[in-house]
Design an enzyme around this catalytic site. Structure first.
Site, PDB file in Angstrom:
ATOM      1  N   LEU A 192      48.212  91.669 -42.243  1.00  0.00           N
ATOM      2  CA  LEU A 192      46.799  91.984 -41.982  1.00  0.00           C
ATOM      3  C   LEU A 192      46.122  90.752 -41.403  1.00  0.00           C
ATOM      4  CD1 LEU A 192      45.086  94.504 -42.919  1.00  0.00           C
ATOM      5  CD2 LEU A 192      44.459  93.156 -44.920  1.00  0.00           C
ATOM      6  N   HIS A 193      45.603  90.847 -40.192  1.00  0.00           N
ATOM      7  CA  HIS A 193      44.897  89.672 -39.665  1.00  0.00           C
ATOM      8  C   HIS A 193      43.785  90.000 -38.677  1.00  0.00           C
ATOM      9  CE1 HIS A 193      47.564  90.427 -36.281  1.00  0.00           C
ATOM     10  NE2 HIS A 193      46.734  89.706 -35.551  1.00  0.00           N
ATOM     11  N   ARG A 194      43.602  91.283 -38.304  1.00  0.00           N
ATOM     12  CA  ARG A 194      42.565  91.613 -37.307  1.00  0.00           C
ATOM     13  C   ARG A 194      41.189  91.273 -37.848  1.00  0.00           C
ATOM     14  NH1 ARG A 194      44.743  92.342 -32.498  1.00  0.00           N
ATOM     15  NH2 ARG A 194      46.786  93.158 -32.915  1.00  0.00           N
TER      16      ARG A 194
ATOM     17  N   ARG B 221      43.790  83.311 -41.384  1.00  0.00           N
ATOM     18  CA  ARG B 221      42.472  83.935 -41.243  1.00  0.00           C
ATOM     19  C   ARG B 221      42.158  84.840 -42.452  1.00  0.00           C
ATOM     20  NH1 ARG B 221      40.475  85.162 -35.868  1.00  0.00           N
ATOM     21  NH2 ARG B 221      38.438  85.967 -36.343  1.00  0.00           N
TER      22      ARG B 221
ATOM     23  N   ASP C  55      48.208  95.725 -39.231  1.00  0.00           N
ATOM     24  CA  ASP C  55      47.283  95.899 -38.109  1.00  0.00           C
ATOM     25  C   ASP C  55      47.785  95.109 -36.894  1.00  0.00           C
ATOM     26  OD1 ASP C  55      46.690  93.297 -38.893  1.00  0.00           O
ATOM     27  OD2 ASP C  55      44.630  93.722 -39.490  1.00  0.00           O
TER      28      ASP C  55
END
Ligand code: UD1
Length: 379
Positions: free
Chosen positions: A214-216, A249, A291
């Site tokens: 998950l990083h968006r 992030r 994502d």
């Protein structure tokens, strides 16, 4: 630039990388170019990703030779990062002008370097051209649109890319359907990954865990969105253990929310893992939640069900032919889809055209054709 080596002429390509997924895409191209007499390359790393785990380790594992130039731009706001890449890449091109700049994917480095090269009148080739999510709130969508509009050679990974570029009025002569270069890397490293047992570091067995990435910005920058997703994953981990290599992030927001203070049993949060480990974890997972664009593609080829934590995708073939299902960030959809998989109901996927391990070869042929290189012709 035309240079001559032992009375033979050759062209120089600047290959631009900046972020982790670019490295997976450049590796097969470098391997192909290493045996080519007509094309040489200079590898330019913008330094957008700089942590060892996000960059250096990928060079080692993917056997990428050390970059010739590192622009060392680091992290910043979009405008500052883009501006810094542009300024430094312009100096680099002024010092030594290549025959072509080759950019990959949709990160800020891709767009920034395409813009600099195009303004200096250097032909641009874009690997992974034509993908569109039609969602301009994604920074990557803006990067794709700008990069494609400036590129002379559009190297497309899936048929939707051809449709999009044609509908934007790009000429047929600029477009080449070459397939997916990321899958060249996957197929090369698959035997080693299949034999790995990365899951055992977490006390787990093949097929008995889910992999999460998950990083968006749309999922991880907003605290409430991430809190709600985290609650969902925490609950899900009570029925299927989850391995979660977390992007810096994402870790930043999780820390702001104090969500990492107490460990959740069965929700294994780790540092980013290297390429071979992430492939191993994908290959042996019961399912993947992500994502990431690349992981949607890789899981489709590996035949592992993928719950894509996005409302849309620029890679529609992963849904129509692959194993991906769009679940967005709705915890209800994630739960329902996960339950289906646990009960054996999921997409099996089919082979995807030109995702066959030969994309780099086709890219080199397309570049040579574009530069007028070929039998009896020089750069
Ligand atoms: C970038 C790409 C995204 C790609 C992703 C792969 C853009 C707009 N986004 O997102 O498309 O899917 O890379 O990972 O180009 N950071 C570190 N160490 C690093 C790199 C980043 O700690 O080596 C942290 C910094 O706090 C930075 C943040 O991560 O501000 C975001 O990094 P950035 O490169 O701006 O974007 P990504 O989220 O990695």
């Amino acid at each position: 630039m035309r240079l001559s080596k032992s009375s033979q002429e050759y062209c120089v390509l600047d290959l631009v990388v900046g972020a982790r997924p670019n490295l997976v895409k450049v590796a097969p191209l470098i391997r192909e170019l290493q045996y080519d007499d007509q094309l040489k390359f200079r590898l330019v790393h913008t330094g957008q990703h700089y942590d060892n785990r996000m960059s250096e380790e990928f060079f080692d594992v993917l056997e990428i030779p050390h970059e010739h130039v590192n622009l060392e731009v680091g992290s910043s706001s979009h405008a500052k990062q883009t501006a810094c890449i542009m300024e430094r890449f312009e100096d680099c091109l002024m010092g030594r002008r290549p025959s072509m700049v080759v950019v990959f994917g949709d990160v800020n480095s891709t767009m920034a370097c395409a813009l600099v090269g195009a303004k200096l009148g250097i032909p641009i080739a874009h690997v992974e051209a034509g993908l569109r999510s039609f969602d301009r709130s994604m920074p990557e969508e803006i990067n794709r649109i700008v990069t494609d509009s400036l590129s002379d050679l559009l190297l497309v990974s899936e048929p939707a890319g051809m449709v999009n570029l044609r509908s934007e009025g790009r000429p047929e002569t600029a477009i080449r359907f070459v397939g997916n270069i990321m899958i060249d890397s996957l197929l090369r490293h698959l035997p080693v990954c299949s034999a790995r047992k990365t899951y055992s570091h977490y006390g787990l067995m093949p097929g008995q865990y889910a992999l999460l990435t998950l990083h968006r910005p749309s999922n991880v920058d907003d605290q409430e969105t991430l809190r709600s997703l985290w609650t969902c994953f925490k609950e899900l981990s009570s029925i299927i253990p989850i391995i979660f290599p977390a992007h810096p992030r994402t870790v930043k927001t999780l820390k702001e929310l104090d969500l990492l203070l107490v460990k959740t049993p069965n929700l294994h949060v780790t540092d980013p893992v290297d390429y071979l480990d992430v492939l191993c974890l994908q290959k042996h997972a019961l399912f993947v939640m992500t994502d990431s664009g690349g992981i949607q593609e890789e899981s489709s080829v590996l035949g592992v069900p993928c719950l894509t934590l996005r409302e849309n995708t620029e890679r529609p073939i992963t849904v129509s032919e692959g194993t991906s299902t769009l679940v967005g960030k709705s915890t209800e959809h994630i739960w329902r889809a996960a339950q289906d998989i646990l009960q054996g109901r999921y997409k099996k996927g089919k082979p995807i055209a030109l995702w066959d391990g030969r994309a780099a070869h086709r890219i080199v042929s397309s570049i040579k054709e574009h530069l007028g290189l070929g039998a009896g012709r020089s750069c």
